[in-house]
Design a protein around this motif. Sequence first.
Motif, PDB file in Angstrom:
ATOM      1  N   GLU A  44      -0.545  35.096  67.038  1.00 48.21           N
ATOM      2  CA  GLU A  44      -0.297  34.102  68.089  1.00 48.21           C
ATOM      3  C   GLU A  44       1.195  33.936  68.335  1.00 48.21           C
ATOM      4  OE1 GLU A  44      -4.291  33.367  66.362  1.00 48.21           O
ATOM      5  OE2 GLU A  44      -2.283  33.599  65.487  1.00 48.21           O
ATOM      6  N   SER A  45       1.994  33.996  67.266  1.00 50.55           N
ATOM      7  CA  SER A  45       3.445  33.905  67.420  1.00 50.55           C
ATOM      8  C   SER A  45       3.987  35.115  68.167  1.00 50.55           C
ATOM      9  CB  SER A  45       4.109  33.795  66.043  1.00 50.55           C
ATOM     10  OG  SER A  45       5.512  33.782  66.157  1.00 50.55           O
ATOM     11  N   ALA A  46       3.439  36.288  67.869  1.00 56.77           N
ATOM     12  CA  ALA A  46       3.846  37.496  68.584  1.00 56.77           C
ATOM     13  C   ALA A  46       3.503  37.381  70.065  1.00 56.77           C
ATOM     14  CB  ALA A  46       3.163  38.720  67.971  1.00 56.77           C
ATOM     15  N   ALA A  47       2.305  36.868  70.361  1.00 55.60           N
ATOM     16  CA  ALA A  47       1.895  36.687  71.758  1.00 55.60           C
ATOM     17  C   ALA A  47       2.854  35.752  72.485  1.00 55.60           C
ATOM     18  CB  ALA A  47       0.470  36.135  71.821  1.00 55.60           C
ATOM     19  N   HIS A  48       3.246  34.673  71.819  1.00 54.64           N
ATOM     20  CA  HIS A  48       4.133  33.683  72.438  1.00 54.64           C
ATOM     21  C   HIS A  48       5.512  34.259  72.728  1.00 54.64           C
ATOM     22  CE1 HIS A  48       7.100  30.356  72.279  1.00 54.64           C
ATOM     23  NE2 HIS A  48       6.186  29.737  73.017  1.00 54.64           N
ATOM     24  N   ASP A  49       6.013  35.123  71.826  1.00 53.55           N
ATOM     25  CA  ASP A  49       7.401  35.567  71.913  1.00 53.55           C
ATOM     26  C   ASP A  49       7.602  36.878  72.656  1.00 53.55           C
ATOM     27  OD1 ASP A  49       8.086  33.371  70.420  1.00 53.55           O
ATOM     28  OD2 ASP A  49       8.245  34.461  68.517  1.00 53.55           O
ATOM     29  N   PHE A  50       6.550  37.704  72.792  1.00 52.09           N
ATOM     30  CA  PHE A  50       6.733  39.109  73.168  1.00 52.09           C
ATOM     31  C   PHE A  50       7.447  39.291  74.500  1.00 52.09           C
ATOM     32  CE2 PHE A  50       4.974  43.083  75.079  1.00 52.09           C
ATOM     33  CZ  PHE A  50       5.703  43.960  74.294  1.00 52.09           C
ATOM     34  N   PHE A  51       6.929  38.717  75.577  1.00 49.59           N
ATOM     35  CA  PHE A  51       7.540  38.931  76.884  1.00 49.59           C
ATOM     36  C   PHE A  51       8.944  38.336  76.945  1.00 49.59           C
ATOM     37  CE2 PHE A  51       3.054  39.185  78.721  1.00 49.59           C
ATOM     38  CZ  PHE A  51       3.106  40.558  78.830  1.00 49.59           C
ATOM     39  N   ALA A  52       9.112  37.159  76.360  1.00 46.35           N
ATOM     40  CA  ALA A  52      10.435  36.539  76.361  1.00 46.35           C
ATOM     41  C   ALA A  52      11.450  37.416  75.630  1.00 46.35           C
ATOM     42  CB  ALA A  52      10.368  35.154  75.718  1.00 46.35           C
ATOM     43  N   GLN A  53      11.002  38.062  74.541  1.00 51.86           N
ATOM     44  CA  GLN A  53      11.916  38.919  73.794  1.00 51.86           C
ATOM     45  C   GLN A  53      12.282  40.168  74.592  1.00 51.86           C
ATOM     46  OE1 GLN A  53      13.303  38.199  70.483  1.00 51.86           O
ATOM     47  NE2 GLN A  53      14.623  39.622  71.584  1.00 51.86           N
ATOM     48  N   LEU A  54      11.319  40.741  75.321  1.00 52.87           N
ATOM     49  CA  LEU A  54      11.636  41.897  76.162  1.00 52.87           C
ATOM     50  C   LEU A  54      12.692  41.530  77.195  1.00 52.87           C
ATOM     51  CD1 LEU A  54       8.222  43.682  76.906  1.00 52.87           C
ATOM     52  CD2 LEU A  54       9.871  44.124  75.073  1.00 52.87           C
ATOM     53  N   ARG A  55      12.543  40.373  77.801  1.00 53.63           N
ATOM     54  CA  ARG A  55      13.528  39.943  78.812  1.00 53.63           C
ATOM     55  C   ARG A  55      14.890  39.645  78.170  1.00 53.63           C
ATOM     56  NH1 ARG A  55      12.214  38.644  84.120  1.00 53.63           N
ATOM     57  NH2 ARG A  55      10.059  39.185  84.642  1.00 53.63           N
ATOM     58  N   ALA A  56      14.879  39.111  76.958  1.00 49.75           N
ATOM     59  CA  ALA A  56      16.146  38.870  76.260  1.00 49.75           C
ATOM     60  C   ALA A  56      16.859  40.191  75.969  1.00 49.75           C
ATOM     61  CB  ALA A  56      15.899  38.097  74.969  1.00 49.75           C
ATOM     62  N   PHE A  57      16.098  41.205  75.583  1.00 48.94           N
ATOM     63  CA  PHE A  57      16.695  42.527  75.365  1.00 48.94           C
ATOM     64  C   PHE A  57      17.276  43.074  76.664  1.00 48.94           C
ATOM     65  CE2 PHE A  57      13.736  43.406  71.541  1.00 48.94           C
ATOM     66  CZ  PHE A  57      14.724  43.023  70.642  1.00 48.94           C
ATOM     67  N   ASP A  58      16.577  42.884  77.765  1.00 48.42           N
ATOM     68  CA  ASP A  58      17.107  43.312  79.061  1.00 48.42           C
ATOM     69  C   ASP A  58      18.446  42.641  79.358  1.00 48.42           C
ATOM     70  OD1 ASP A  58      15.063  45.051  79.653  1.00 48.42           O
ATOM     71  OD2 ASP A  58      14.028  43.720  81.054  1.00 48.42           O
ATOM     72  N   LYS A  59      18.496  41.339  79.099  1.00 43.97           N
ATOM     73  CA  LYS A  59      19.730  40.582  79.370  1.00 43.97           C
ATOM     74  C   LYS A  59      20.894  41.090  78.512  1.00 43.97           C
ATOM     75  CE  LYS A  59      18.753  36.983  82.192  1.00 43.97           C
ATOM     76  NZ  LYS A  59      19.544  36.618  83.400  1.00 43.97           N
TER      77      LYS A  59
END
Length: 349
Positions: A299-314
């Motif tokens: 559940e923690s992975a689900a919550h963080d996954f997309f936000a982390q991809l966008r943070a890597f993009d930034k």
Amino acid sequence: METRILGTEKKDIEEAARILERGGLVAFPTETVYGLGANALDPEAVSKVYEAKGRPSDNPMIVHISKPKQLYKLTRDITEDMKKLMDAFWPGPLTMVVPALPQVPRVTTGGLDTVAVRMPDNDITLSLINMTDEPLAGPSANLSGRPSPTCPSHVDDDLHGRIDAIIQGEACRVGIESTVVDMTEEIPVILRPGIITREQLSKVLSKKVQIDPAVFKRPDGGKKSEEKDRKKDGLLIADDDFKPRSPGMKYKHYAPKAEMIIFKGDPDKVRLAIAEEKMIRTGFGQKVGVLIYDNENPESAAHDFFAQLRAFDKSGVDVIIAAALSEDGVGLAVMNRMFKSAGYNIREI
């Protein structure tokens, strides 16, 4: 087009409702990801959603309602199994695919005779739908193919100048899109896994629930990596005669800007392989992002996954290296997104 940033006060929601009533587009918060809303029964407004997102027109949209009676604007075939799921999971991150009434525009359904419907668990959006009293078409509020948005700044990054307004609510608490289940046959079939699992659905229905085999396959039919991928509008696609019954079934989704590699296998060996890959890449002067989640807390992975991809993009990483999770329960939903984000670039360890 100037995109307005709206708050969550009553006056802001009323303004958002007026925009929708005029055929405009409003991004709204939900518990899963941010959605891009238009009146689901207005084909011209829905067409604007496809244009704003750059979304292929045969990719069906999920329609959001705020009360059960609005379902009758979309379908007449409300079964006992559907009622059980509504009682158990609505409002919440469950979408049901049901037979569509003729008055539901086919631009909303992606040309299908079915419509995907859910009731979001977010008071702001429920109020917005109540004010218009019309079902709200609402795919994720991002450019098609990009990681789904889980906070208003993600929406603004992708769609500023393309839509009329963004309701600036809180970050989404679930973080991945809803579970989609096809309810048109006797045996329900999961078309897209989500935070509500197969086991939960089976328990409520007291019957077997299947998972569509497409969930486990590459969207291009599993061709070897050395073969040339066919694309449409820049997105990896399946066979030409394949009609997706749910968002995310046909096209490559959720892709970060960086190359992404998934390491899959024994957890200890995967960690060593990731460390070695990072060292090699760093040695070549590349900036590396690493994603390793706890298998015990998907559940923690689900919550963080997309936000982390966008943070890597930034932050401008060149490559993202991720460890696969177990594909059980919620882990299946996370891996469904992770595989598509990486374009099925998987290394078995």
